[in-house]
Design an enzyme around this catalytic site. Sequence first.
Site, PDB file in Angstrom:
ATOM      1  N   HIS A  80       0.850  -1.189   0.000  1.00 51.65           N
ATOM      2  CA  HIS A  80       0.000   0.000   0.000  1.00 51.65           C
ATOM      3  C   HIS A  80       0.888   1.243   0.000  1.00 51.65           C
ATOM      4  CE1 HIS A  80       1.022   0.145   4.257  1.00 51.65           C
ATOM      5  NE2 HIS A  80       0.472  -1.045   4.441  1.00 51.65           N
ATOM      6  N   HIS A 122       4.104   1.218   2.180  1.00 52.94           N
ATOM      7  CA  HIS A 122       5.252   0.541   1.566  1.00 52.94           C
ATOM      8  C   HIS A 122       5.838   1.387   0.444  1.00 52.94           C
ATOM      9  CE1 HIS A 122       2.744  -2.975   3.007  1.00 52.94           C
ATOM     10  NE2 HIS A 122       3.903  -3.259   3.566  1.00 52.94           N
ATOM     11  N   LYS A 136       5.392   2.825  11.734  1.00 52.91           N
ATOM     12  CA  LYS A 136       4.185   2.205  12.285  1.00 52.91           C
ATOM     13  C   LYS A 136       4.546   0.968  13.105  1.00 52.91           C
ATOM     14  CE  LYS A 136       1.168  -0.283   9.957  1.00 52.91           C
ATOM     15  NZ  LYS A 136       0.938  -1.476  10.837  1.00 52.91           N
ATOM     16  N   ASP A 137       5.530   0.189  12.628  1.00 51.96           N
ATOM     17  CA  ASP A 137       6.037  -0.957  13.382  1.00 51.96           C
ATOM     18  C   ASP A 137       7.255  -0.498  14.184  1.00 51.96           C
ATOM     19  OD1 ASP A 137       4.257  -3.131  12.334  1.00 51.96           O
ATOM     20  OD2 ASP A 137       5.125  -2.461  10.446  1.00 51.96           O
ATOM     21  N   GLN A 147       9.461  -3.049  16.051  1.00 55.31           N
ATOM     22  CA  GLN A 147      10.260  -3.780  15.064  1.00 55.31           C
ATOM     23  C   GLN A 147      11.451  -2.937  14.617  1.00 55.31           C
ATOM     24  OE1 GLN A 147       8.725  -6.165  11.499  1.00 55.31           O
ATOM     25  NE2 GLN A 147       9.138  -4.168  10.583  1.00 55.31           N
ATOM     26  N   ILE A 206       2.334   6.484   7.248  1.00 55.99           N
ATOM     27  CA  ILE A 206       1.459   7.010   6.208  1.00 55.99           C
ATOM     28  C   ILE A 206       0.018   6.675   6.601  1.00 55.99           C
ATOM     29  CG2 ILE A 206       0.868   6.970   3.760  1.00 55.99           C
ATOM     30  CD1 ILE A 206       3.628   8.137   4.359  1.00 55.99           C
ATOM     31  N   SER A 259      -2.329  -0.084   6.692  1.00 55.08           N
ATOM     32  CA  SER A 259      -1.943  -1.428   7.120  1.00 55.08           C
ATOM     33  C   SER A 259      -2.579  -2.451   6.197  1.00 55.08           C
ATOM     34  CB  SER A 259      -2.403  -1.694   8.561  1.00 55.08           C
ATOM     35  OG  SER A 259      -2.219  -3.055   8.914  1.00 55.08           O
ATOM     36  N   SER A 260      -1.838  -3.503   5.883  1.00 58.28           N
ATOM     37  CA  SER A 260      -2.407  -4.583   5.076  1.00 58.28           C
ATOM     38  C   SER A 260      -3.601  -5.217   5.776  1.00 58.28           C
ATOM     39  CB  SER A 260      -1.337  -5.641   4.788  1.00 58.28           C
ATOM     40  OG  SER A 260      -0.252  -5.078   4.081  1.00 58.28           O
TER      41      SER A 260
END
Length: 282
Positions: free
Chosen positions: A35, A38, A150-151, A154, A177, A186-187
């Site tokens: 999306h 990415h 967002k992560d 991680q 974003i 998010s996926s």
Amino acid sequence: MMKVTTTINETRSIISEWKKQGLTVGFVPTMGYLHEGHQSLIKKAVQENDRVAVSIFVNPMQFSPNEDLDKYPRDFAADTKLCSESGVDLIFHPEPEEMYCDGFCSFVDMTGLTAELCGKSRPIHFRGVCTVVNKLFNIIQPDRAYFGQKDAQQLSVIRRMVKDLNIPTEIIDCPIIREADGLAKSSRNKYLNPEERKAALILSKTIFLGERLIKDGEKNVSVILDKMKKNIETEPLAKIDYVEAVDFDSVQKIDEIKGKVLFAIAVYIGKTRLIDNFIFEA
């Protein structure tokens, strides 16, 4: 012309040719279903490197048995189109059997940084993330690798792994974003029905509330977290997994705002677990 590879050997061969030419390599590791979030990573990588590789691999190692591995959204045709239009030179799209040979039994694990937040509710997750990212770095050997804020946990974990294991890759973090209404891209947003999609806005509203409280002068962490939790609880479809404030680098809980602080939330909207955060630097 963009190339698509499915084997480690072919991927290494292409990367080797780039390195022989003295070209810099940017890398964006993904699980696909790409999306605009990415795409923002890819565009930054294209700006800063001679060649850009993207991996598309739904990593089974980071999913526990009760999680959504089998139904995780996939659309390789759309992913390929986005990558091609964004200037990607190589997509590495392996099958699990290519990444994890028969009898695979070696892992990259971490303590401390993975004990809180998502590591507490998804105990095997970061071992899977560290192992696959380490493998991908060995295959791609990027000069720079791009990860989204967002992560955020991680991101901290990968930074620490690179430092601890002396991996010669610079980690570049990129901002969250959001959709026009504020929801973080998010996926997993695909899982939400219309009612849940509307309810999911409670995450971004809560993040914006936390930011506003600090901007207005609130420095008491427990007060900020309490108000954020109460805000989430106003949404009937929302179930809190965690609302926490941690030191960004160590991912350890804090009592006062100093240095770089990560305010992070994880919330179930129906059966879908979503995350969001903001970072404040004192």
